[in-house]
Design a protein around this motif. Structure first.
Motif, mmCIF file in Angstrom:
data_model
loop_
_atom_site.group_PDB
_atom_site.id
_atom_site.type_symbol
_atom_site.label_atom_id
_atom_site.label_comp_id
_atom_site.label_asym_id
_atom_site.label_seq_id
_atom_site.Cartn_x
_atom_site.Cartn_y
_atom_site.Cartn_z
ATOM 1 N N VAL A 79 0.845 -1.304 -0.029
ATOM 2 C CA VAL A 79 0.091 -0.069 -0.059
ATOM 3 C C VAL A 79 0.871 1.216 -0.021
ATOM 4 O O VAL A 79 1.803 1.462 0.961
ATOM 5 C CB VAL A 79 -0.918 -0.263 1.238
ATOM 6 N N ARG A 80 0.451 2.082 -0.722
ATOM 7 C CA ARG A 80 1.500 3.511 -1.092
ATOM 8 C C ARG A 80 0.968 4.673 -0.225
ATOM 9 O O ARG A 80 1.813 5.593 -0.291
ATOM 10 C CB ARG A 80 1.598 3.633 -2.559
ATOM 11 N N THR A 81 -0.074 4.377 0.419
ATOM 12 C CA THR A 81 -0.326 5.450 1.341
ATOM 13 C C THR A 81 -0.565 5.328 2.844
ATOM 14 O O THR A 81 -0.118 3.882 3.112
ATOM 15 C CB THR A 81 -1.975 6.105 0.989
ATOM 16 N N VAL A 82 -0.503 6.030 3.831
ATOM 17 C CA VAL A 82 -0.347 5.578 5.154
ATOM 18 C C VAL A 82 -1.437 5.082 5.743
ATOM 19 O O VAL A 82 -2.548 5.439 5.343
ATOM 20 C CB VAL A 82 0.191 6.815 6.021
ATOM 21 N N GLU A 83 -1.345 4.017 6.739
ATOM 22 C CA GLU A 83 -2.346 3.338 7.448
ATOM 23 C C GLU A 83 -3.285 4.527 8.193
ATOM 24 O O GLU A 83 -4.695 4.099 8.093
ATOM 25 C CB GLU A 83 -1.766 2.445 8.422
ATOM 26 N N GLU A 84 -2.603 5.382 8.737
ATOM 27 C CA GLU A 84 -3.553 6.283 9.585
ATOM 28 C C GLU A 84 -4.425 7.287 8.746
ATOM 29 O O GLU A 84 -5.014 8.027 8.993
ATOM 30 C CB GLU A 84 -2.267 7.216 10.288
ATOM 31 N N LEU A 85 -4.225 7.070 7.396
ATOM 32 C CA LEU A 85 -5.172 7.922 6.540
ATOM 33 C C LEU A 85 -6.484 7.443 6.036
ATOM 34 O O LEU A 85 -6.323 6.327 5.494
ATOM 35 C CB LEU A 85 -4.345 8.320 5.155
ATOM 36 N N ASP A 86 -7.587 7.989 6.504
ATOM 37 C CA ASP A 86 -9.059 7.763 6.053
ATOM 38 C C ASP A 86 -9.369 8.240 4.823
ATOM 39 O O ASP A 86 -9.480 9.291 4.612
ATOM 40 C CB ASP A 86 -9.681 8.017 7.229
ATOM 41 N N ASP A 109 5.097 20.388 5.117
ATOM 42 C CA ASP A 109 5.063 19.523 6.411
ATOM 43 C C ASP A 109 4.546 20.444 7.267
ATOM 44 O O ASP A 109 4.869 21.029 7.864
ATOM 45 C CB ASP A 109 6.451 19.166 6.721
ATOM 46 N N ILE A 110 3.023 20.121 7.494
ATOM 47 C CA ILE A 110 2.136 21.237 8.372
ATOM 48 C C ILE A 110 1.524 20.171 9.107
ATOM 49 O O ILE A 110 0.136 19.629 8.829
ATOM 50 C CB ILE A 110 1.230 21.973 7.483
ATOM 51 N N PRO A 111 1.838 20.044 10.297
ATOM 52 C CA PRO A 111 1.360 18.618 11.093
ATOM 53 C C PRO A 111 -0.268 18.908 11.507
ATOM 54 O O PRO A 111 -1.104 17.955 11.694
ATOM 55 C CB PRO A 111 2.156 18.683 12.249
ATOM 56 N N THR A 112 -0.611 20.295 11.553
ATOM 57 C CA THR A 112 -2.074 20.625 12.128
ATOM 58 C C THR A 112 -3.074 20.175 10.860
ATOM 59 O O THR A 112 -4.201 20.228 11.041
ATOM 60 C CB THR A 112 -1.980 22.132 12.199
ATOM 61 N N VAL A 113 -2.549 19.955 9.721
ATOM 62 C CA VAL A 113 -3.693 19.636 8.711
ATOM 63 C C VAL A 113 -4.328 18.142 8.872
ATOM 64 O O VAL A 113 -3.459 17.058 9.030
ATOM 65 C CB VAL A 113 -2.865 19.582 7.347
ATOM 66 N N GLN A 114 -5.501 18.213 9.275
ATOM 67 C CA GLN A 114 -6.370 17.113 9.601
ATOM 68 C C GLN A 114 -6.997 16.544 8.234
ATOM 69 O O GLN A 114 -7.468 15.527 8.227
ATOM 70 C CB GLN A 114 -7.259 17.212 10.830
ATOM 71 N N VAL A 115 -7.288 17.563 7.283
ATOM 72 C CA VAL A 115 -8.207 17.291 6.352
ATOM 73 C C VAL A 115 -7.699 17.587 4.988
ATOM 74 O O VAL A 115 -7.159 18.717 4.884
ATOM 75 C CB VAL A 115 -9.506 17.616 6.451
ATOM 76 N N GLY A 144 -1.133 13.016 1.177
ATOM 77 C CA GLY A 144 0.027 12.798 2.131
ATOM 78 C C GLY A 144 0.420 14.317 2.765
ATOM 79 O O GLY A 144 1.156 14.154 3.713
ATOM 80 N N ARG A 145 -0.261 15.337 2.340
ATOM 81 C CA ARG A 145 -0.225 16.603 3.230
ATOM 82 C C ARG A 145 -0.793 16.293 4.710
ATOM 83 O O ARG A 145 -0.800 17.167 5.541
ATOM 84 C CB ARG A 145 -0.711 17.718 2.562
ATOM 85 N N THR A 146 -1.638 15.327 4.691
ATOM 86 C CA THR A 146 -2.240 14.821 6.130
ATOM 87 C C THR A 146 -1.691 13.687 6.727
ATOM 88 O O THR A 146 -0.959 13.044 6.032
ATOM 89 C CB THR A 146 -3.713 15.102 6.168
ATOM 90 N N ALA A 147 -2.094 13.078 8.052
ATOM 91 C CA ALA A 147 -1.770 11.984 8.525
ATOM 92 C C ALA A 147 -0.220 11.586 8.375
ATOM 93 O O ALA A 147 0.343 10.682 7.967
ATOM 94 C CB ALA A 147 -2.209 10.865 7.591
ATOM 95 N N ARG A 148 0.539 12.817 8.670
ATOM 96 C CA ARG A 148 2.044 12.739 8.938
ATOM 97 C C ARG A 148 2.756 12.262 10.115
ATOM 98 O O ARG A 148 2.155 12.505 11.097
ATOM 99 C CB ARG A 148 2.604 14.227 8.425
ATOM 100 N N ALA A 149 3.752 11.639 10.118
ATOM 101 C CA ALA A 149 4.528 11.266 11.040
ATOM 102 C C ALA A 149 3.731 10.561 12.191
ATOM 103 O O ALA A 149 3.644 10.882 13.470
ATOM 104 C CB ALA A 149 5.447 12.569 11.843
ATOM 105 N N GLY A 150 2.758 9.799 11.986
ATOM 106 C CA GLY A 150 2.087 8.769 12.868
ATOM 107 C C GLY A 150 0.706 9.178 13.050
ATOM 108 O O GLY A 150 -0.009 8.557 13.840
ATOM 109 N N HIS A 191 -3.192 11.069 12.551
ATOM 110 C CA HIS A 191 -4.366 10.372 11.883
ATOM 111 C C HIS A 191 -4.828 11.624 10.839
ATOM 112 O O HIS A 191 -4.655 12.808 11.239
ATOM 113 C CB HIS A 191 -5.625 10.103 12.835
ATOM 114 N N GLY A 192 -5.569 11.436 9.971
ATOM 115 C CA GLY A 192 -5.888 12.269 8.802
ATOM 116 C C GLY A 192 -6.954 11.678 7.809
ATOM 117 O O GLY A 192 -7.139 10.568 7.905
ATOM 118 N N VAL A 193 -7.792 12.690 7.369
ATOM 119 C CA VAL A 193 -8.793 12.133 6.348
ATOM 120 C C VAL A 193 -8.482 12.846 5.046
ATOM 121 O O VAL A 193 -8.059 13.786 5.015
ATOM 122 C CB VAL A 193 -10.343 12.591 6.939
#
Ligand SMILES: Nc1ncnc2c1ncn2[C@@H]1O[C@H](COP(=O)(O)OP(=O)(O)OP(=O)(O)O)[C@@H](O)[C@H]1O
Length: 468
Positions: free
Chosen positions: A213-220, A313-319, A337-343, A345-347
């Motif tokens: 899978v090429r996107t991160v697990e924490e991304l919905d 890299d903007i950690p506050t981006v949730q969506v 990939g601009r969300t759900a960075r470094a572990g 969660h994001g949508v």
């Protein structure tokens, strides 16, 4: 998992990492730092937000501290904002050794940059176009002795798209020494592997994170199927919902053109959403100012073109909302990939029209993930549809009364001049080409019409025969 000390990094660097909240290496750091310290060329491919920047910044700083001189390392990256972000990481991690860096990007004062380059900074972070301009026009600096050449977002730098870096890269590669260490990083390296191998000539060490899978697990990852005309109403509804349901929220919206980016920004501002934009038709200083206001949460919504889709890299981006479905899976991967960075969660929510369904299939196939439908109460969306579309039309009219299109035309002409062509000749050539195309089209239509008439005539004849 190993720690930074076992990778061969010095105490002062480990302390510096700790101060940044970095205590354990991520897999790309664990796997790439040792071969880089050994002197090998390296190609690193890992998902978005997995710490690729530190994977090259740390070993370069370690080596630089052992034998400091300037200009020691050149980093190339596709966008100006990303150049500032990378330079900042070097600056923060390299503070104890008195690191001097220099940022060379378009849209900023060239003379100031030339002066900074002549002072031999340790690290130069640049976008290819402006650096190539300096190499062509100045002999007050040299990159002949650099130890490291780094291509961040390496596949983008080699892509031949609207911003084509290949000519500038040729100039830069001609100015750096053949004996050097070359490091190439991206979340999507595999398509351009052969071309990249030609740049990293020294039998590069290649590391890729294993996951299919090429996107991160924490991304919905979600989608909404919508007719084109209802897209904006969905957008307004989604933002209203996030604003109502979350205290601390921050959204990035991607769209395909600068003009649409501008119109959507105006439209969301009319609905009183704290929105700003980022696209290539803006003045560079405004671009930096907007990004920094978004980063510090003064504005909660950033609407951008793909100029912001990589690396930021903007950690506050949730969506992340894709107002248009990206044409390439690669673009999708970087945008979401601009969300759900470094572990975290994001949508991500992609607005899909019936004409884009094949693009979603290709994204799903490429990323090995299934996008799930995002549940929305359609009734609520339909309630605001007219108001949203009227507001959009108002914004379009407002924008037409400014010089936005004119500026676009001027920018196009500038680009043509930079390519060494005559803009008037090019316009004439384009008009002639259009004329020729028009003639061809009319000719084709006429043939089509004649064939249809004939077929119709034959059918009629058959029908008459049957009747008689
Ligand atoms: N070992 C680590 N532990 C925790 N956080 C880390 C570590 N290394 C880096 N980070 C943080 O992770 C975030 C993402 O890192 P970075 O921007 O380098 O990602 P990336 O892999 O380059 O992503 P992209 O492909 O989107 O450019 C940054 O905020 C960075 O400070």
């Amino acid at each position: 998992m190993s720690d930074f000390a076992s990778l061969g990094l010095s105490d002062w660097l480990i302390q510096q990492c700790k101060q940044m909240g970095i205590s354990k290496p991520t897999p790309i750091q664990e796997n790439c730092v040792p071969p880089i310290l050994e002197g090998r060329d390296c190609m690193g491919c890992a998902k978005t937000g997995s710490g690729k920047t530190a994977a090259f910044v740390l070993p370069v700083l370690q080596k630089l501290s052992e034998d400091p001189y300037g200009i020691y390392c050149l980093v190339l990256t596709p966008t100006r904002e990303l150049a500032y972000q990378i330079a900042e990481q070097f600056r923060v991690l390299g503070k104890p050794m008195g690191l001097r860096d220099c940022i060379i990007v378009g849209g900023m004062d060239m003379i100031k940059q030339a002066l900074e380059l002549s002072k031999k900074p340790h690290i130069v972070v640049a976008t290819p176009g402006r650096l190539a301009d300096h190499i062509r026009s100045s002999d007050t600096f040299s990159i002949k002795k650099i130890q490291f050449l780094i291509l961040d977002e390496a596949d983008r730098l080699l892509e031949q798209g609207c911003a084509d870096f290949t000519k500038d890269l040729e100039v830069i590669l001609g100015a750096v020494p053949a004996k050097r260490q070359t490091l190439l990083f991206s979340a999507t390296l595999t398509d351009t592997l052969q071309e990249l191998k030609a740049i990293a000539m020294n039998q590069p060490f290649f590391w890729e994170s294993k996951s299919e899978v090429r996107t991160v697990e924490e991304l919905d990852q979600r989608f909404i199927l919508t007719p084109e005309k209802v897209k904006d109403a969905y957008l307004v509804h989604l933002i209203q919902k996030f604003q109502d349901e979350h205290d601390d929220w921050s959204i990035m919206i991607f769209t395909s053109t600068c003009k649409n980016c501008q119109i959507l920004t105006m439209m969301l501002q009319k609905f009183n959403f704290p929105t700003i934009s980022l696209h290539s038709m803006m003045k560079q200083k405004q671009r930096f100012a907007n990004l920094s206001m978004f980063k510090s949460s003064v504005y909660k919504i950033l609407i951008a073109t793909d100029v912001a889709s990589r690396g930021l890299d903007i950690p506050t981006v949730q969506v992340v909302i894709n107002h248009n479905t990206p044409g390439l899976p690669k673009t999708y991967i970087h945008r979401v990939g601009r969300t759900a960075r470094a572990g975290r969660h994001g949508v991500s929510i992609t607005l899909v029209t019936q004409y884009d369904i094949h693009l979603v299939h290709s994204i799903e196939e490429n990323t090995q993930t299934k996008l799930k439908e995002y549940p929305v109460e359609e009734k609520e969306v339909l309630k605001i549809l007219t108001q949203v579309n009227v507001t959009r039309r108002e914004c379009e009219i407002q924008l037409e009364s400014t010089d936005f299109d004119e500026k676009k035309e001027i920018n196009k002409r500038k680009q043509i001049i930079l390519e060494g062509k005559d803009p008037d000749m090019e316009a004439k050539r384009k008009a002639e080409l259009e004329k020729l195309k028009g003639k061809k089209r009319r000719f084709k239509d006429k043939i089509q019409e004649t064939i249809q008439n004939k077929q119709y005539g034959m059918q009629k004849k058959k029908l008459m025969k049957k009747k008689s």
